[in-house]
Design an enzyme around this catalytic site. Structure first.
Site, PDB file in Angstrom:
ATOM      1  N   SER A 292       0.810  -1.213   0.000  1.00  0.00           N
ATOM      2  CA  SER A 292       0.000   0.000   0.000  1.00  0.00           C
ATOM      3  C   SER A 292       0.851   1.274   0.000  1.00  0.00           C
ATOM      4  O   SER A 292       1.587   1.531  -0.944  1.00  0.00           O
ATOM      5  CB  SER A 292      -0.948  -0.041   1.210  1.00  0.00           C
ATOM      6  OG  SER A 292      -1.903   0.971   1.153  1.00  0.00           O
ATOM      7  N   ASP A 303      10.649   5.159  -9.885  1.00  0.00           N
ATOM      8  CA  ASP A 303      10.275   5.758 -11.168  1.00  0.00           C
ATOM      9  C   ASP A 303      10.929   7.116 -11.390  1.00  0.00           C
ATOM     10  O   ASP A 303      11.213   7.499 -12.532  1.00  0.00           O
ATOM     11  CB  ASP A 303       8.758   5.908 -11.258  1.00  0.00           C
ATOM     12  CG  ASP A 303       8.062   4.597 -11.607  1.00  0.00           C
ATOM     13  OD1 ASP A 303       8.753   3.563 -11.655  1.00  0.00           O
ATOM     14  OD2 ASP A 303       6.835   4.610 -11.824  1.00  0.00           O
ATOM     15  N   LYS A 317      -0.716  -4.103  -3.218  1.00  0.00           N
ATOM     16  CA  LYS A 317      -1.984  -3.547  -2.764  1.00  0.00           C
ATOM     17  C   LYS A 317      -2.097  -2.133  -3.321  1.00  0.00           C
ATOM     18  O   LYS A 317      -1.543  -1.188  -2.760  1.00  0.00           O
ATOM     19  CB  LYS A 317      -2.050  -3.555  -1.234  1.00  0.00           C
ATOM     20  CG  LYS A 317      -3.451  -3.362  -0.654  1.00  0.00           C
ATOM     21  CD  LYS A 317      -3.833  -1.915  -0.538  1.00  0.00           C
ATOM     22  CE  LYS A 317      -5.176  -1.729   0.121  1.00  0.00           C
ATOM     23  NZ  LYS A 317      -5.619  -0.315   0.159  1.00  0.00           N
TER      24      LYS A 317
END
Length: 533
Positions: A292, A303, A317
């Site tokens: 999460s 990224d 999640k």
């Protein structure tokens, strides 16, 4: 009545009474029929069922049954469950301020919270709390959660404690005024090697960014230039907390995560600015239980090419829940959208609606399939390849965050003898008994952690008590070689536990991390300059 409740629900979801009323006006005939059917079933049971009904229980069961047909994260919790769920992510709770263990059916104080209510009245580590107000809690086989409930209570209320203290013949009486006790989500922060800091975050709570900010500033004063951020076993928490943590490492305006859903608008979440660690090598540790909010932070750092991810593929999640509270304190968490990393990867792993059991077994299936032990057992389709935003490195979608550097789970690291002794509680029970008898002696002998870390040796008496406890339960080693390896493993754990009880969790991890493959890999990458932004 049903229509009124539906308007309230849609008001919460849509953001206004007018929007909710418009949604009601556009409900399909099938929805109206479904509501009528549910109402008729309830009326029939109430009028005709042979036994008296508990309508609240029926309502709870109906809601849970309805939600069980949806995704695995849309859920319902009653008032008590909701409180337990939210408390670890709040700024704290109200109580007497002690850390404790239960030893032979008795609550033993391990530490008092600094400047907390118990410390203020003179309660000490090693004290046994035998009564709270009019309730005896020692020797009555009281469950741990019930003990906690008796100790906690609203700020300003009184807990009259009966305490047995080693060397004092009578039961001591303490009047403790309960107060707000802070909860911390930064478990550890210390210098692991010259110029390299280590910070472990256990969850993403209300105060996580403030705690992280303070930890970074403190470690920088001690010479930190590079950082290992440990998110292993971090199950997540609040989205705002994830945004705050990511903002400590990313430049203002850089994308952290975005969400998309059917009924809610697209939303970009960007770095807020003011980060305290915008330069320097950064390694994030993750594993299969990193989930999460922890995946949001890991995905953003990866990224944006701010640092590297080390460990194993995270949980996956990536569904966004919106809480809808009910007047009785219960609530439902409705999945409204997906999380996407800055490169466009959906964090959520695949699932089938209504198949919660299969979803829960995913990590075990990864273990069976060899994914946790072998990087080459993971295969990605070309459609799951994405590029990082600055360097154009290849990263992978398909659920969870795939690390840049894989660290396998070492299934042979611990001996069968060690695992069985641990499972039977031989290690912890023997340690607690020994520590209870020698706590003051150890605290007096070791005033400085560096001295302790260098000189402390686990007493043979303690090791012998563990092995004796094992023999009483028919737990025996295969041979002398297994005993020798097990002794090394147990000794490291016992040293770390002793450090924790004398000081805190930073000292515990300073010892236990020396045997961590993931930490060793992170240190290697930083020392070789392979984790630079």
């Amino acid at each position: 009545m049903k229509k009124t409740l539906l308007i309230l629900l849609l008001t919460a979801l849509c953001g206004g009474q007018t929007s909710a009323q418009n949604s009601i006006n556009h409900l399909s005939t099938s929805m109206e029929m479904a509501l009528r059917k549910l109402n008729m079933a309830e009326m029939a049971l109430k009028a005709l069922y042979i036994d008296t009904l508990n309508e609240n229980k029926l309502t709870d069961a109906a809601i849970r049954g309805m939600l069980s047909e949806l995704d695995p994260h849309t859920s319902y919790t009653d008032a008590e469950e909701t409180k337990k769920f939210n408390e670890p992510l709040s700024s704290g709770f109200e109580g007497i301020g002690v850390q404790f263990n239960v030893l032979k059916d008795t609550l033993v104080v391990i530490q008092t919270v600094s400047k907390g209510p118990s410390e203020k009245v003179g309660i000490l580590p090693g004290d046994r709390i035998v009564s709270v107000n009019d309730s005896t809690i020692a020797g009555v086989k009281m469950p741990r959660d019930k003990m906690m409930k008796l100790l906690r209570g609203p700020k300003g209320t009184i807990a009259n404690l009966g305490i047995v203290r080693r060397g004092v013949p009578e039961v001591l009486k303490f009047r403790v005024v309960r107060d707000k006790i802070p909860l911390h989500s930064v478990d550890a922060a210390y210098i692991i090697r010259p110029g390299i800091g280590y910070i472990r975050i256990s969850s993403f709570a209300v105060n996580t960014r403030n705690e992280l900010d303070s930890s970074i500033v403190s470690l920088k004063r001690k010479g930190m230039k590079h950082l290992i951020l440990d998110l292993q076993d971090n199950g997540g928490g609040f989205l705002d907390a994830a945004s705050g943590v990511a903002s400590e490492f990313l430049n203002e305006g850089e994308l952290i995560v975005y969400t998309d859903g059917r009924a809610v608008p697209h939303q970009d979440l960007k770095a807020q600015g003011g980060g305290k660690f915008l330069k320097g090598q950064l390694v994030v540790l993750v594993n299969e239980y990193t989930a999460s909010a922890a995946e949001i932070v890991s995905g953003a750092i990866q990224d944006q090419d701010r640092g590297v991810i080390v460990g194993r593929r995270t949980f996956g999640k990536g569904l966004v829940q919106r809480p809808i509270p009910f007047p009785d304190g219960s609530l439902i968490r409705v999945t409204v959208s997906h999380y996407y990393t800055p490169s466009g990867r959906c964090i959520q792993k695949p699932y089938e609606k209504g198949k919660a059991k299969e979803y829960e077994e995913d990590v075990y299936n990864r273990y069976k399939d060899g994914e946790l032990m072998h990087a080459d057992s993971i295969h990605f389709a070309d459609s799951l390849k994405y590029k990082t935003l600055k360097r154009g490195r290849t990263v992978y979608g398909g659920g969870g965050i795939m690390p840049d550097y894989f660290v396998p789970l070492d299934t042979l690291k611990y001996t069968k003898y060690y695992r069985t002794l641990s499972l039977k509680n031989c290690i912890l029970d023997s340690y607690l008994t020994y520590q209870d008898q020698h706590r003051q002696e150890l605290r007096s002998k070791y005033k400085d952690f560096e001295q302790f870390n260098k000189n402390y040796q686990v007493p043979q008496e303690l090791l012998d008590s563990i092995y004796s406890a094992g023999r009483r339960l028919n737990v025996k080693p295969a041979d002398d070689a297994e005993v020798q390896k097990t002794t090394q493993q147990i000794s490291l754990l016992l040293k770390a536990l002793t450090a924790r009880d004398i000081w805190d969790m930073s000292e515990y991890f300073a010892i236990i991390n020396e045997d961590s493959d993931a930490v060793a890999k992170a240190l290697q990458l930083i020392q070789e300059g392979k984790a630079s932004e």
